[in-house]
Design an enzyme around this catalytic site. Structure first.
Site, short mmCIF file in Angstrom:
data_model
loop_
_atom_site.label_atom_id
_atom_site.label_comp_id
_atom_site.label_asym_id
_atom_site.label_seq_id
_atom_site.Cartn_x
_atom_site.Cartn_y
_atom_site.Cartn_z
N HIS A 115 0.83 -1.20 0.00
CA HIS A 115 0.00 0.00 0.00
C HIS A 115 0.87 1.25 0.00
CE1 HIS A 115 -3.67 -2.22 0.42
NE2 HIS A 115 -3.31 -2.76 1.57
N CYS A 172 -0.21 1.42 -5.36
CA CYS A 172 -1.30 2.24 -5.89
C CYS A 172 -0.79 3.62 -6.30
CB CYS A 172 -2.41 2.39 -4.86
SG CYS A 172 -3.14 0.82 -4.39
#
Length: 194
Positions: A115, A172
């Site tokens: 992440h 991301c």
């Protein structure tokens, strides 16, 4: 009117508390994963003492969600635990290794994901020429970032045989996006031969 203002304050405090607790919980999970990874490295190094290096490399296969290694990012002065798998449970623990790809030293594509707002925080600062070091039970492997690209979140074309050892690190994108980001930032890092 005063009641509405108080309601907004209460809702704001509740959201701040929830956000703070979520960050605290993620930090706690990542520190546990670091400890697990360090312990696993030590244990696996002792356990495999009788195998040859080539046997250790080729036979390495951790259980799902098990911490087994460390990803060092020298430029950011960070070390992060690596766990097996890239499902939400694995990614909540640390850097996830895509199970359908190989491990360092096995001569093909290695995919690590994480992440952008937790384990890969500040990865926007990484540039071509920066390095990753993957610490495995059977040795340490250094990779230099030589390429990057941005792909759609559902683009699976980055996964596949490459004919050589390549560490692919994805997260991301955009890095500062709130919510589920629509794209992925991909680093392609190649072995540094010493």
């Amino acid at each position: 009117m005063k009641g509405l203002a108080n309601l907004f304050i209460i809702v704001g405090l509740a959201l701040l508390s929830w956000f703070g607790y979520s960050l605290y919980q993620q930090e706690q999970m990542h520190s546990v994963t670091m400890e697990e990874a360090e312990s696993a490295l030590e244990y696996l190094r002792q356990e495999n003492g009788s195998a040859t290096l080539e046997e250790e490399i080729q036979q390495f296969s951790p259980d799902a969600h098990a911490a087994f290694g460390l990803l060092h990012v020298p430029k950011l002065d960070r070390s992060i635990g690596i766990v097996e798998g890239t499902d939400p449970d694995a990614l909540n623990k640390g850097v996830g290794h895509m199970s359908s790809t190989v491990f360092p030293g096995q001569g093909e594509q290695i995919i690590l994901s994480g992440h952008r707002d937790t384990v890969f925080k500040n990865f926007a600062e990484l540039e071509l020429g920066d390095t990753f070091i993957v610490e495995m039970p059977y040795g340490d492997y250094m990779y230099e970032i030589r390429e990057t690209e941005i792909v759609d979140a559902d683009d699976t074309s980055v996964v596949g045989k490459m004919g050589e050892e390549v560490l692919v690190v994805s997260t991301c994108y955009p890095f500062s996006y709130l919510g589920n980001a629509p794209e992925r930032f991909v680093f392609y890092a190649y072995p540094v031969l010493e």
